[in-house]
Design a protein around this motif. Structure first.
Motif, PDB file in Angstrom:
ATOM      1  N   SER B   7       0.859  -1.180   0.000  1.00 49.58           N
ATOM      2  CA  SER B   7       0.000   0.000   0.000  1.00 49.58           C
ATOM      3  C   SER B   7       0.899   1.235   0.000  1.00 49.58           C
ATOM      4  O   SER B   7       2.036   1.188   0.461  1.00 49.58           O
ATOM      5  CB  SER B   7      -0.921   0.000   1.223  1.00 49.58           C
ATOM      6  OG  SER B   7      -0.155  -0.167   2.390  1.00 49.58           O
ATOM      7  N   LEU B   8       0.379   2.342  -0.519  1.00 48.97           N
ATOM      8  CA  LEU B   8       1.240   3.501  -0.781  1.00 48.97           C
ATOM      9  C   LEU B   8       1.467   4.384   0.443  1.00 48.97           C
ATOM     10  O   LEU B   8       2.512   5.027   0.551  1.00 48.97           O
ATOM     11  CB  LEU B   8       0.636   4.351  -1.897  1.00 48.97           C
ATOM     12  CG  LEU B   8       0.622   3.719  -3.278  1.00 48.97           C
ATOM     13  CD1 LEU B   8       0.012   4.679  -4.288  1.00 48.97           C
ATOM     14  CD2 LEU B   8       2.039   3.335  -3.708  1.00 48.97           C
ATOM     15  N   PHE B   9       0.499   4.435   1.344  1.00 47.74           N
ATOM     16  CA  PHE B   9       0.571   5.452   2.386  1.00 47.74           C
ATOM     17  C   PHE B   9      -0.060   4.953   3.672  1.00 47.74           C
ATOM     18  O   PHE B   9      -1.068   4.248   3.642  1.00 47.74           O
ATOM     19  CB  PHE B   9      -0.167   6.709   1.901  1.00 47.74           C
ATOM     20  CG  PHE B   9      -0.139   7.861   2.854  1.00 47.74           C
ATOM     21  CD1 PHE B   9      -1.267   8.227   3.562  1.00 47.74           C
ATOM     22  CD2 PHE B   9       1.022   8.585   3.052  1.00 47.74           C
ATOM     23  CE1 PHE B   9      -1.242   9.296   4.451  1.00 47.74           C
ATOM     24  CE2 PHE B   9       1.063   9.656   3.936  1.00 47.74           C
ATOM     25  CZ  PHE B   9      -0.074  10.018   4.633  1.00 47.74           C
ATOM     26  N   LEU B  10       0.556   5.334   4.809  1.00 42.43           N
ATOM     27  CA  LEU B  10      -0.003   5.015   6.125  1.00 42.43           C
ATOM     28  C   LEU B  10       0.266   6.189   7.039  1.00 42.43           C
ATOM     29  O   LEU B  10       1.392   6.684   7.102  1.00 42.43           O
ATOM     30  CB  LEU B  10       0.659   3.754   6.695  1.00 42.43           C
ATOM     31  CG  LEU B  10       0.252   3.340   8.105  1.00 42.43           C
ATOM     32  CD1 LEU B  10      -1.228   2.930   8.139  1.00 42.43           C
ATOM     33  CD2 LEU B  10       1.122   2.188   8.603  1.00 42.43           C
ATOM     34  N   SER B  11      -0.763   6.629   7.735  1.00 45.13           N
ATOM     35  CA  SER B  11      -0.611   7.733   8.690  1.00 45.13           C
ATOM     36  C   SER B  11      -0.998   7.230  10.081  1.00 45.13           C
ATOM     37  O   SER B  11      -2.055   6.622  10.253  1.00 45.13           O
ATOM     38  CB  SER B  11      -1.513   8.904   8.283  1.00 45.13           C
ATOM     39  OG  SER B  11      -1.391   9.966   9.212  1.00 45.13           O
ATOM     40  N   VAL B  12      -0.133   7.492  11.064  1.00 49.05           N
ATOM     41  CA  VAL B  12      -0.416   7.082  12.436  1.00 49.05           C
ATOM     42  C   VAL B  12      -0.045   8.222  13.382  1.00 49.05           C
ATOM     43  O   VAL B  12       0.697   9.144  12.998  1.00 49.05           O
ATOM     44  CB  VAL B  12       0.379   5.814  12.849  1.00 49.05           C
ATOM     45  CG1 VAL B  12       0.018   4.634  11.964  1.00 49.05           C
ATOM     46  CG2 VAL B  12       1.867   6.061  12.857  1.00 49.05           C
ATOM     47  N   LYS B  36      14.254   0.704   5.144  1.00 50.28           N
ATOM     48  CA  LYS B  36      13.748   2.060   5.427  1.00 50.28           C
ATOM     49  C   LYS B  36      14.543   3.055   4.609  1.00 50.28           C
ATOM     50  O   LYS B  36      15.772   2.944   4.528  1.00 50.28           O
ATOM     51  CB  LYS B  36      13.908   2.350   6.922  1.00 50.28           C
ATOM     52  CG  LYS B  36      13.509   3.748   7.368  1.00 50.28           C
ATOM     53  CD  LYS B  36      13.807   3.930   8.857  1.00 50.28           C
ATOM     54  CE  LYS B  36      13.443   5.319   9.338  1.00 50.28           C
ATOM     55  NZ  LYS B  36      13.800   5.506  10.783  1.00 50.28           N
ATOM     56  N   GLN B  37      13.844   4.012   4.009  1.00 50.22           N
ATOM     57  CA  GLN B  37      14.534   5.048   3.239  1.00 50.22           C
ATOM     58  C   GLN B  37      14.026   6.408   3.674  1.00 50.22           C
ATOM     59  O   GLN B  37      12.841   6.722   3.518  1.00 50.22           O
ATOM     60  CB  GLN B  37      14.321   4.867   1.733  1.00 50.22           C
ATOM     61  CG  GLN B  37      15.171   5.803   0.889  1.00 50.22           C
ATOM     62  CD  GLN B  37      15.057   5.492  -0.597  1.00 50.22           C
ATOM     63  OE1 GLN B  37      13.988   5.216  -1.107  1.00 50.22           O
ATOM     64  NE2 GLN B  37      16.192   5.538  -1.299  1.00 50.22           N
ATOM     65  N   ALA B  85       9.177   7.793   7.159  1.00 52.92           N
ATOM     66  CA  ALA B  85      10.073   7.415   6.068  1.00 52.92           C
ATOM     67  C   ALA B  85       9.277   6.577   5.071  1.00 52.92           C
ATOM     68  O   ALA B  85       8.085   6.334   5.260  1.00 52.92           O
ATOM     69  CB  ALA B  85      11.265   6.598   6.590  1.00 52.92           C
ATOM     70  N   ILE B  86       9.970   6.134   4.019  1.00 58.46           N
ATOM     71  CA  ILE B  86       9.371   5.158   3.105  1.00 58.46           C
ATOM     72  C   ILE B  86       9.919   3.786   3.476  1.00 58.46           C
ATOM     73  O   ILE B  86      11.138   3.623   3.670  1.00 58.46           O
ATOM     74  CB  ILE B  86       9.699   5.486   1.639  1.00 58.46           C
ATOM     75  CG1 ILE B  86       9.151   6.863   1.277  1.00 58.46           C
ATOM     76  CG2 ILE B  86       9.114   4.426   0.718  1.00 58.46           C
ATOM     77  CD1 ILE B  86       9.531   7.335  -0.116  1.00 58.46           C
ATOM     78  N   TYR B  87       9.027   2.813   3.582  1.00 61.34           N
ATOM     79  CA  TYR B  87       9.406   1.450   3.947  1.00 61.34           C
ATOM     80  C   TYR B  87       9.206   0.545   2.730  1.00 61.34           C
ATOM     81  O   TYR B  87       8.127   0.505   2.136  1.00 61.34           O
ATOM     82  CB  TYR B  87       8.570   0.967   5.131  1.00 61.34           C
ATOM     83  CG  TYR B  87       8.953   1.672   6.407  1.00 61.34           C
ATOM     84  CD1 TYR B  87       8.492   2.964   6.670  1.00 61.34           C
ATOM     85  CD2 TYR B  87       9.816   1.091   7.321  1.00 61.34           C
ATOM     86  CE1 TYR B  87       8.872   3.643   7.812  1.00 61.34           C
ATOM     87  CE2 TYR B  87      10.203   1.748   8.467  1.00 61.34           C
ATOM     88  CZ  TYR B  87       9.728   3.031   8.709  1.00 61.34           C
ATOM     89  OH  TYR B  87      10.114   3.708   9.843  1.00 61.34           O
ATOM     90  N   PHE B  88      10.266  -0.172   2.397  1.00 57.76           N
ATOM     91  CA  PHE B  88      10.222  -1.076   1.248  1.00 57.76           C
ATOM     92  C   PHE B  88      10.280  -2.518   1.717  1.00 57.76           C
ATOM     93  O   PHE B  88      11.118  -2.892   2.548  1.00 57.76           O
ATOM     94  CB  PHE B  88      11.418  -0.835   0.318  1.00 57.76           C
ATOM     95  CG  PHE B  88      11.352   0.458  -0.430  1.00 57.76           C
ATOM     96  CD1 PHE B  88      12.030   1.572   0.026  1.00 57.76           C
ATOM     97  CD2 PHE B  88      10.627   0.554  -1.612  1.00 57.76           C
ATOM     98  CE1 PHE B  88      11.981   2.770  -0.665  1.00 57.76           C
ATOM     99  CE2 PHE B  88      10.569   1.742  -2.311  1.00 57.76           C
ATOM    100  CZ  PHE B  88      11.248   2.856  -1.836  1.00 57.76           C
ATOM    101  N   THR B 105       5.991   2.049   1.006  1.00 55.23           N
ATOM    102  CA  THR B 105       4.887   2.615   1.774  1.00 55.23           C
ATOM    103  C   THR B 105       5.409   3.831   2.521  1.00 55.23           C
ATOM    104  O   THR B 105       6.363   3.712   3.298  1.00 55.23           O
ATOM    105  CB  THR B 105       4.324   1.597   2.783  1.00 55.23           C
ATOM    106  OG1 THR B 105       3.823   0.459   2.094  1.00 55.23           O
ATOM    107  CG2 THR B 105       3.211   2.230   3.625  1.00 55.23           C
ATOM    108  N   LEU B 106       4.799   4.976   2.277  1.00 50.33           N
ATOM    109  CA  LEU B 106       5.183   6.190   2.997  1.00 50.33           C
ATOM    110  C   LEU B 106       4.485   6.205   4.350  1.00 50.33           C
ATOM    111  O   LEU B 106       3.250   6.216   4.420  1.00 50.33           O
ATOM    112  CB  LEU B 106       4.799   7.425   2.185  1.00 50.33           C
ATOM    113  CG  LEU B 106       5.025   8.778   2.865  1.00 50.33           C
ATOM    114  CD1 LEU B 106       6.500   8.982   3.194  1.00 50.33           C
ATOM    115  CD2 LEU B 106       4.500   9.915   2.006  1.00 50.33           C
ATOM    116  N   LEU B 107       5.262   6.172   5.414  1.00 53.69           N
ATOM    117  CA  LEU B 107       4.722   6.225   6.773  1.00 53.69           C
ATOM    118  C   LEU B 107       4.856   7.654   7.296  1.00 53.69           C
ATOM    119  O   LEU B 107       5.959   8.189   7.364  1.00 53.69           O
ATOM    120  CB  LEU B 107       5.485   5.267   7.690  1.00 53.69           C
ATOM    121  CG  LEU B 107       5.113   5.324   9.177  1.00 53.69           C
ATOM    122  CD1 LEU B 107       3.672   4.886   9.392  1.00 53.69           C
ATOM    123  CD2 LEU B 107       6.067   4.461  10.004  1.00 53.69           C
TER     124      LEU B 107
END
Lengths: 113, 111
Positions: B7-12, B36-37, B85-88, B105-107
């Motif tokens: 999935s592309l995006f997650l907000s917490v 992690k990037q 970050a972005i998680y791959f 996935t951009l967190l």
């Protein structure tokens, strides 16, 4: 710093020019990988070296691309007659032969004008 | 060929747990990785799991693998703003262990 290093970090070139990037892997890592990452995408595999032998190349690696690892230590990636579509981040990773962890360098960001 | 999807995006919110999901297609993938990037930076290896394992825990990180469904997840406990970050997710295996990456996935961690 004993991590993977890459040089240069940034390269801006004009279309049609040749560019060469260098990767210094972690000492004694037999495996060396090149990947390419475009904006908004995950890295894509380009080629793999085990010591000095290039054992796999992706279909992404056109005839304009060549990679070497002459003494099984550092590696170079050359792109001839660059095109705007070559603009990307070029990432190098290394790994010991007996282990499965790949450690990435900071990358070389190429911009082709 | 192998395909890896995320999935592309997650907000917490800070302090909550984050769960990032990944699916892969090649059942012969031997190792599954999380990287992690951060902006402008290279890829940092967070953890990886061998395909014959169901779970791996490393401090705040928990990896769950459902090999039958080819589903991998990364849970980050007590998420901090520094985790933004972005998680791959990546799958590897074979003689070369080349990695096939998802799109990331951009967190985003809200304070």
């Amino acid at each position: 710093d004993t991590g993977v290093s890459q040089d240069p970090r940034h390269k801006i070139t004009k279309r049609g020019q040749n560019v060469t990037f260098r990767c210094d892997p972690i000492s004694e890592h037999n495996r060396l990988y090149w990947y390419r990452q475009t904006l908004g995408q995950g890295p894509e595999f380009l080629t793999y070296f085990q010591n000095e032998a290039q054992l796999e190349k992706s279909r992404l690696l056109s005839d304009r691309f060549s990679a070497e690892r002459p003494k099984g230590s550092f590696s170079t990636l050359e792109i001839q007659r660059t095109e705007q579509g070559d603009s990307a981040m070029y990432l190098c990773a290394s790994s010991p032969l007996a282990y499965n962890e790949q450690f990435f360098g900071p990358g070389t960001r190429l911009t082709v004008l | 060929g192998e395909d890896v999807e995320q999935s592309l995006f997650l907000s917490v919110r800070e302090g909550d747990s984050s769960v990032i999901n990944c699916t892969y297609t090649d059942s012969s993938s031997t190792y599954l990785y999380w990287y992690k990037q951060e902006p402008g930076a290279g890829l940092q290896l967070l953890t990886y799991i061998f395909s014959n394992m169901d779970m791996k825990q490393d401090q705040r990180l928990t990896v769950l693998l459902n090999k039958k469904d080819k589903h991998l997840s990364l849970r980050i406990a007590d998420t901090q703003t520094g985790d933004s970050a972005i998680y791959f997710c990546a799958a590897g295996g074979g003689a070369t262990n080349k990695l096939i990456f998802g799109t990331g996935t951009l967190l985003a961690v809200q304070p």
